[in-house]
Design a protein around this motif. Structure first.
Motif, PDB file in Angstrom:
ATOM      1  N   ALA A   1       0.816  -1.215   0.000  1.00  0.00           N
ATOM      2  CA  ALA A   1       0.000   0.000   0.000  1.00  0.00           C
ATOM      3  C   ALA A   1       0.848   1.263   0.000  1.00  0.00           C
ATOM      4  CB  ALA A   1      -0.942  -0.008   1.208  1.00  0.00           C
TER       5      ALA A   1
ATOM      6  N   CYS B   1       1.455   3.276  -5.281  1.00  0.00           N
ATOM      7  CA  CYS B   1       1.154   4.545  -5.949  1.00  0.00           C
ATOM      8  C   CYS B   1       2.388   5.162  -6.602  1.00  0.00           C
ATOM      9  CB  CYS B   1       0.529   5.529  -4.965  1.00  0.00           C
ATOM     10  SG  CYS B   1      -1.238   5.260  -4.729  1.00  0.00           S
TER      11      CYS B   1
ATOM     12  N   LEU C   1      -5.685   4.916  -9.703  1.00  0.00           N
ATOM     13  CA  LEU C   1      -5.398   4.105  -8.530  1.00  0.00           C
ATOM     14  C   LEU C   1      -5.180   4.987  -7.305  1.00  0.00           C
ATOM     15  CD1 LEU C   1      -4.825   1.404  -7.184  1.00  0.00           C
ATOM     16  CD2 LEU C   1      -2.458   1.581  -7.972  1.00  0.00           C
TER      17      LEU C   1
ATOM     18  N   LEU D   1      -7.349   4.587  -3.820  1.00  0.00           N
ATOM     19  CA  LEU D   1      -6.775   4.351  -2.497  1.00  0.00           C
ATOM     20  C   LEU D   1      -7.163   5.461  -1.531  1.00  0.00           C
ATOM     21  CD1 LEU D   1      -3.233   2.984  -3.405  1.00  0.00           C
ATOM     22  CD2 LEU D   1      -5.243   1.709  -2.660  1.00  0.00           C
ATOM     23  N   SER D   2      -7.275   6.689  -2.031  1.00  0.00           N
ATOM     24  CA  SER D   2      -7.765   7.784  -1.194  1.00  0.00           C
ATOM     25  C   SER D   2      -9.184   7.496  -0.731  1.00  0.00           C
ATOM     26  CB  SER D   2      -7.711   9.098  -1.973  1.00  0.00           C
ATOM     27  OG  SER D   2      -8.303  10.147  -1.239  1.00  0.00           O
TER      28      SER D   2
ATOM     29  N   ALA E   1     -10.548   4.472  -0.512  1.00  0.00           N
ATOM     30  CA  ALA E   1     -10.536   3.292   0.355  1.00  0.00           C
ATOM     31  C   ALA E   1     -10.141   3.640   1.784  1.00  0.00           C
ATOM     32  CB  ALA E   1      -9.580   2.241  -0.211  1.00  0.00           C
ATOM     33  N   HIS E   2      -9.285   4.637   1.957  1.00  0.00           N
ATOM     34  CA  HIS E   2      -8.816   4.999   3.289  1.00  0.00           C
ATOM     35  C   HIS E   2      -9.800   5.890   4.039  1.00  0.00           C
ATOM     36  CE1 HIS E   2      -4.908   3.125   3.431  1.00  0.00           C
ATOM     37  NE2 HIS E   2      -4.598   3.611   2.247  1.00  0.00           N
TER      38      HIS E   2
ATOM     39  N   ILE F   1      -8.211  -5.061  -5.509  1.00  0.00           N
ATOM     40  CA  ILE F   1      -7.890  -4.136  -4.422  1.00  0.00           C
ATOM     41  C   ILE F   1      -9.192  -3.811  -3.712  1.00  0.00           C
ATOM     42  CG2 ILE F   1      -6.816  -1.958  -3.763  1.00  0.00           C
ATOM     43  CD1 ILE F   1      -5.351  -1.940  -6.417  1.00  0.00           C
TER      44      ILE F   1
ATOM     45  N   PRO G   1     -11.104  -2.281  -0.013  1.00  0.00           N
ATOM     46  CA  PRO G   1     -11.039  -1.690   1.328  1.00  0.00           C
ATOM     47  C   PRO G   1     -11.441  -2.715   2.383  1.00  0.00           C
ATOM     48  CG  PRO G   1     -12.314  -0.320  -0.191  1.00  0.00           C
ATOM     49  CD  PRO G   1     -12.110  -1.636  -0.858  1.00  0.00           C
TER      50      PRO G   1
ATOM     51  N   GLU H   1      -1.015  -7.647   0.081  1.00  0.00           N
ATOM     52  CA  GLU H   1      -1.254  -6.702   1.175  1.00  0.00           C
ATOM     53  C   GLU H   1      -2.576  -7.046   1.840  1.00  0.00           C
ATOM     54  OE1 GLU H   1      -0.481  -2.843   3.270  1.00  0.00           O
ATOM     55  OE2 GLU H   1       0.755  -4.147   2.021  1.00  0.00           O
TER      56      GLU H   1
ATOM     57  N   LEU I   1      -7.018  -3.007   4.138  1.00  0.00           N
ATOM     58  CA  LEU I   1      -6.872  -2.768   2.703  1.00  0.00           C
ATOM     59  C   LEU I   1      -6.120  -3.947   2.103  1.00  0.00           C
ATOM     60  CD1 LEU I   1      -7.036  -0.875   0.203  1.00  0.00           C
ATOM     61  CD2 LEU I   1      -4.796  -0.013   0.893  1.00  0.00           C
TER      62      LEU I   1
ATOM     63  N   ILE J   1      -4.674  -6.146  -1.244  1.00  0.00           N
ATOM     64  CA  ILE J   1      -4.229  -6.126  -2.637  1.00  0.00           C
ATOM     65  C   ILE J   1      -3.816  -7.541  -3.014  1.00  0.00           C
ATOM     66  CG2 ILE J   1      -2.592  -5.153  -4.292  1.00  0.00           C
ATOM     67  CD1 ILE J   1      -2.318  -2.735  -2.441  1.00  0.00           C
TER      68      ILE J   1
END
Length: 464
Positions: A217, A221, A245, A249-250, A252-253, A306, A308, A330, A405, A407
């Motif tokens: 993670a 990026c 991507l 990820l933004s 997902a967090h 991927i 969350p 991950e 998270l 992957i």
């Protein structure tokens, strides 16, 4: 906010109604409350729309544009609750924003889909985006077939998905009955697991992959942040959509929702050649009869995943009764198994051969079905950690719940051992083009041409 009823709506774009503290909505609805009883009735709140139930109202609101939904929020508590449902705003974001903003690299998720849609950057100087305080009304979202979409923003270890805490994803008892084996020889794998059609987690099989560090993670990026990835979301016009991507990820967090977007991308291998170089097919699965077909003709077979935390895939079987492997780079996956001859608890038999999942979402299944299982109904389960690879045998029901998270990369396989099961499924269910192309590919192979006769290009005619 009081202990049993909320006396004012939350303020700020993207905020949502909260249930009474410590009480589930269904319980709160059953408890008498003088303040709630003093509110205007549902019929007064909805006017001529009062005969519509919550599902019908939500469907009606799904045809509205952002400014129209905001206007509805000031009509009554009922309309406020209906327009605040995240799935309505998600559909608008997918329809109106993703394509243009993702291409320009401008898309950013702002905590909720509503806040994302109504962000001041998109509507500068538009007063209608301000939160409107509705007139109070009682009796809303009580008889809905779906639980209201409550959202609470708390530290990660306290976040709640439909009254299910993140920590519960780990605390639910895990029936760890799937074998967990260190890296073994291909011959051992075939004799002990592939021929018996038995699941297994293999450790240490992917330690040499570049993806083991490149896809973490905190690293991915740097290499693929600008790459558009395909998610499982669809806009109201049915289109699948892609987002960078980095943006995913933004999202997902920061997101805390009932249903998460989930990257399930098969095209990234073609658009980003470096992705394919980051991993290799494990030696246990290097004989795949579908590889005899042209790449454009073979069924979909590999994906980068991927998800969350709290996301996942409901109970299902893989297409054409292929087997599969799934390698985690991950996070952690909780995988639930039922053998092919068992219809798992919670699966709707009428939907098994349809285009839809035949069971509830994974989180709903664990919350509602799992606690009620008898001892003989318990599934086989496995926890798949970073560096682990799990083998999913042909025809086995399985679901996946992502913890943290997650992957991973996965691939479906038609090996010589699983070929009889794949051939039977293709002959019964696949289209004529797939049957023809697979048969031709087998016939052109010196090693496997004897299997071509097992694929039927014409199905037997049905007797009248």
């Amino acid at each position: 906010m009081g202990d049993t009823v909320m006396d004012a709506p939350p303020v700020g774009a993207g905020a949502q109604l909260l249930p009474p503290t410590g009480v589930e909505p269904s319980v709160a609805a059953a408890q008498p409350d003088p303040l709630l009883d003093a509110m205007p009735s549902r019929s007064r709140s909805a006017g001529t729309l009062a005969p519509l139930n919550d599902r019908a109202l939500s469907r009606l609101f799904s045809f509205l544009m952002p400014q129209e939904l905001v206007a509805c929020s000031g009509v009554s508590w009922l309309f406020y609750a209906v327009q605040g449902q995240e799935f309505l705003w998600r559909a608008l974001v997918l329809l109106l924003l993703i394509d243009d903003e993702a291409k320009r690299g401008e898309f950013c998720f702002h905590g909720t889909w509503r806040a994302t849609m109504l962000h001041p950057r998109r509507f500068p100087g538009r007063p209608w985006t301000d939160q409107v305080k509705p007139a109070p009304a009682g009796g809303f979202l009580r008889d809905s077939p779906r639980r209201p979409q409550w959202t609470r923003f708390k530290p990660r270890d306290q976040q709640i998905w439909y009254n299910t805490r993140y920590e519960d994803l780990i605390k639910w008892p895990v029936n760890l009955t799937v074998d967990r084996r260190p890296k073994m020889s291909r011959e051992e794998f075939i004799e002990q697991y592939e021929k018996p059609n038995k699941p297994v987690v293999i450790t240490g099989a992917i330690d040499h992959w570049r993806a083991r560090w490149k896809w973490r993670a905190d690293e991915i990026c740097k290499h693929y942040g600008e790459v558009p990835v395909r998610t499982n979301g669809r806009s109201t016009n049915g289109r699948r959509f892609r987002m960078r991507l980095f943006d995913f990820l933004s999202y997902a967090h920061t997101a805390n929702q009932e249903k998460y977007l989930y990257v399930f991308d098969k095209k990234i291998f073609d658009t980003e050649p470096g992705v394919e170089d980051d991993y290799e097919i494990p030696e246990y699965f290097n004989e795949d009869l579908f590889e005899l077909m042209d790449e454009d003709d073979r069924p979909d077979y590999r994906w980068v995943l991927i998800g969350p935390h709290g996301s996942g895939s409901p109970l299902h079987t893989d297409p054409h009764r292929t087997s599969a492997w799934n390698a985690v780079v991950e996070g952690c996956k909780r995988v639930t198994f039922y053998p092919p001859h068992v219809i798992p608890p919670g699966v709707d038999e009428e939907l098994i051969d349809s285009d839809y999942y035949a069971s509830d979402d994974t989180l709903d299944w664990y919350r509602n079905t799992f606690p009620e299982l008898e001892a003989h109904e318990m599934p086989m389960e496995a926890l798949v950690f970073p560096g682990d690879l799990i083998f999913i045998p042909s025809g086995w029901w399985h679901s996946v719940l992502n913890i943290g998270l997650t992957i991973a990369v996965t691939q479906n396989v038609c090996s010589p051992i699983t070929f009889p099961m794949v051939a039977a499924d293709i002959n019964a269910k696949a289209g004529k083009h797939l049957r023809r192309d697979f048969k031709c590919a087998l016939a052109e192979s010196e090693k496997w041409k004897h299997l071509a006769d097992e694929i039927q290009t014409k199905r037997p005619s049905k007797r009248k």
